[in-house]
Write a protein that holds these residues in place. Sequence first.
Motif, PDB file in Angstrom:
ATOM      1  N   ILE A   1      38.224  37.338  37.087  1.00  0.00           N
ATOM      2  CA  ILE A   1      39.513  36.634  36.995  1.00  0.00           C
ATOM      3  C   ILE A   1      40.647  37.629  37.161  1.00  0.00           C
ATOM      4  N   ARG A   2      40.596  38.708  36.414  1.00  0.00           N
ATOM      5  CA  ARG A   2      41.628  39.732  36.606  1.00  0.00           C
ATOM      6  C   ARG A   2      41.129  41.076  36.073  1.00  0.00           C
ATOM      7  N   ASN A   3      41.611  42.130  36.727  1.00  0.00           N
ATOM      8  CA  ASN A   3      41.406  43.476  36.207  1.00  0.00           C
ATOM      9  C   ASN A   3      42.524  43.779  35.232  1.00  0.00           C
ATOM     10  N   ILE A   4      42.208  44.532  34.204  1.00  0.00           N
ATOM     11  CA  ILE A   4      43.238  44.895  33.228  1.00  0.00           C
ATOM     12  C   ILE A   4      43.578  46.367  33.423  1.00  0.00           C
TER      13      ILE A   4
ATOM     14  N   ASP B   1      41.666  49.336  26.739  1.00  0.00           N
ATOM     15  CA  ASP B   1      42.182  50.395  27.610  1.00  0.00           C
ATOM     16  C   ASP B   1      42.429  49.847  29.003  1.00  0.00           C
ATOM     17  N   GLN B   2      43.599  50.186  29.526  1.00  0.00           N
ATOM     18  CA  GLN B   2      43.909  49.762  30.877  1.00  0.00           C
ATOM     19  C   GLN B   2      43.177  50.661  31.872  1.00  0.00           C
ATOM     20  N   GLY B   3      42.667  50.091  32.933  1.00  0.00           N
ATOM     21  CA  GLY B   3      42.008  50.910  33.946  1.00  0.00           C
ATOM     22  C   GLY B   3      40.667  50.353  34.355  1.00  0.00           C
ATOM     23  N   ASP B   4      39.802  50.095  33.365  1.00  0.00           N
ATOM     24  CA  ASP B   4      38.504  49.553  33.757  1.00  0.00           C
ATOM     25  C   ASP B   4      38.120  48.313  32.960  1.00  0.00           C
ATOM     26  N   ALA B   5      39.084  47.720  32.276  1.00  0.00           N
ATOM     27  CA  ALA B   5      38.800  46.476  31.555  1.00  0.00           C
ATOM     28  C   ALA B   5      38.927  45.296  32.527  1.00  0.00           C
ATOM     29  N   GLN B   6      38.206  44.237  32.244  1.00  0.00           N
ATOM     30  CA  GLN B   6      38.198  43.051  33.119  1.00  0.00           C
ATOM     31  C   GLN B   6      38.105  41.777  32.298  1.00  0.00           C
ATOM     32  N   VAL B   7      38.656  40.703  32.863  1.00  0.00           N
ATOM     33  CA  VAL B   7      38.376  39.363  32.334  1.00  0.00           C
ATOM     34  C   VAL B   7      37.567  38.643  33.400  1.00  0.00           C
ATOM     35  N   LYS B   8      36.456  38.022  32.998  1.00  0.00           N
ATOM     36  CA  LYS B   8      35.592  37.340  33.964  1.00  0.00           C
ATOM     37  C   LYS B   8      35.247  35.939  33.471  1.00  0.00           C
ATOM     38  N   SER B   9      34.935  35.085  34.411  1.00  0.00           N
ATOM     39  CA  SER B   9      34.464  33.748  34.043  1.00  0.00           C
ATOM     40  C   SER B   9      32.979  33.649  34.395  1.00  0.00           C
ATOM     41  N   VAL B  10      32.348  32.636  33.858  1.00  0.00           N
ATOM     42  CA  VAL B  10      30.927  32.411  34.136  1.00  0.00           C
ATOM     43  C   VAL B  10      30.819  31.191  35.050  1.00  0.00           C
TER      44      VAL B  10
END
Lengths: 242, 396
Positions: free
Chosen positions: A239-242, A151-160
């Motif tokens: 990294i980015r918000n989706i 779902d667009q709005g509160d999804a995220q891609v993150k790195s460690v």
Amino acid sequence: MKKHVVTTVLAFCLVAFSAPSAFAQSHSSSYTDEILQMQPDLKKEDLLSSVRSIAKNTGDTEEAVLKQIVKELKQDQMKASKEAEKVGTMGGKGGTVPVGNSSKGDFFYTASQTAYLNHGHVGMYYTSSTIVESVPDTGVRTISTTLRKVDQGDAQVKSVTTSSANRENAANWAYSRVGIDDYSYNFVTNRKTSHIGDKNCSKLIWSAYVLHGNLDLDVDGGLGVYPRDVRDAPDTRLIRNI
Amino acid sequence: MKKMILSLALILLIGVLVYNLFMNQSIDASYSLEKEDIQHSNFLEDKKAVMYFSTTADQDMDDKGISLAVFLNNKGEADAYQMKSLELGNLSVHDREVMLTDKNSVRLIGNHYKEFNMKKSQYTGERSGYLKAKDLHVTIFNTGVNKNGGYDSNVWYGNNSGFQTANIPHYILASGITDNEVLILAQDIEKNLYSLKNVMFKESDVHVKDLVTLDNKTNSEYSVRSPILSDQDYYYFILSEFVNNTSEHTVLFSVHKKTRKQEKIQLDSYSDEKHPTASIPYNVKNSAYLNNGILYYLNGLGEIITFDTQTKKVDKPFTLKNAPQDGVRHNEEIYFNNDHVYVLRYDEDTKEKYRIEKYSLVTGEQVETIKINGLDDILKSIKGKSIHSYDFKMLN
């Protein structure tokens, strides 16, 4: 406004349903009931067995362990309610997006609904275009980043934030569990269960980085590591918000 | 005591209210199809299109994930039949017969309704289609790694006489179904190898045959962008070649059927840090089509890219009207048929929200618009779950 009303009603019900039953025979059974209301797929005997084991190892009473679990569950639910309100305020349009590519060892977070609560979901990048994640029934699986919709709005891609060797090894370890580890409905004490064996989505990533990098990707520690705990862990970077 | 009973009654009432308002996964009764409806031999007679929606596997934690087959009739009204969930589930259509699949069963809808319950549940779909030469509907699943470490893509195949199960022992990156064979591009994720294979259906089993392994001297990583297509001489499929996390090349592979000679042709490239997924087609399983020697590919920016199979010329003849450029999807879908492409579109500013646009592949003109009444209400009536579109077929 509508979202605010929804959140308020949900928050009220959360409190109402979570209130210790007047008919409860003891605090322990009241806490147990509360936990099972919030995690209905978790088997009571599994919960109690895990609680007994933790109490034995830590010297805490079983009641204290159960109380801690309830506290963590409520914290996670409050986060879910606040985030639902925030998405509404920011005008989330309800669209979906393929999760898309990222680097090996990164992970994504997305809201994930069950009939009971928005528990969130996390999955890890095994390659730039392949996700490894643990889902109900299937257990640990892979899926293409093109096909995995969120779902667009509160999804995220993150790195460690760790070495590339740790990211590589953590992702390799997660992938090595594909087809071996089944799904576990136990979020509430999953920090205390074995790295090997049934696991849920947050446990998969948490274990991967505990074993390969000695990182504790859990923002608030405690007994359970929930998807939002991994997302909000200090050793992660957006990294980015989706 | 009285207070206690009142409190309990209040909690129960609020519970029922909350469930119905926010968590009820049943669709609105006015749009709901019952089993008796789809069992009628004339059920499909007035149906124009069918769409498939499902919740994702992670939402099936409570075994209450759902899928919907939404049928659009000739009056432009949508009705939905609710089933169990199947992430990436899809449809097979042949000669006024529709095969619906969920995680436990297949249903054949048409002149003779049949339902087959399968022994082993599946959770992720790959592709469904009809093998005309064999009179078989086929549905392939992304089953997962088995306990021996091999990969399983289970298959259910059959017709009104019955359904059988089989297994394709590969992870499938891309797939296609022709009149007589299933084509797969198997991926070995660990070794980064991509192998084109065909799957032939025998009486009681399937036979998987290696065709060619893709040349990949640069060790490029590929993602699926299209179904595998076939003409008399070649197999074709489109992949995304990874450049970095926000850039990719769109490449077409052609493999000669006899010589197995392969060629890689760059169709396009895409780079956008803000919207890295925007060029991914609305549905990579239905995004390309062969017609009169031209391969058509509809990317996520609404651009039709063509490849002339004779001259090998690449072109961008037209773009869908007002196609979104941000990669955010609202159940957009694609269906190619003969000289036309049908696109399921969403427009927040219209009363119906959803419509089907029909474009001529020859002229690029939009030749028809079909408004869909009720689809938005159906999807909005699903509470407490996120449901996504996974397939779309026109029926007449």
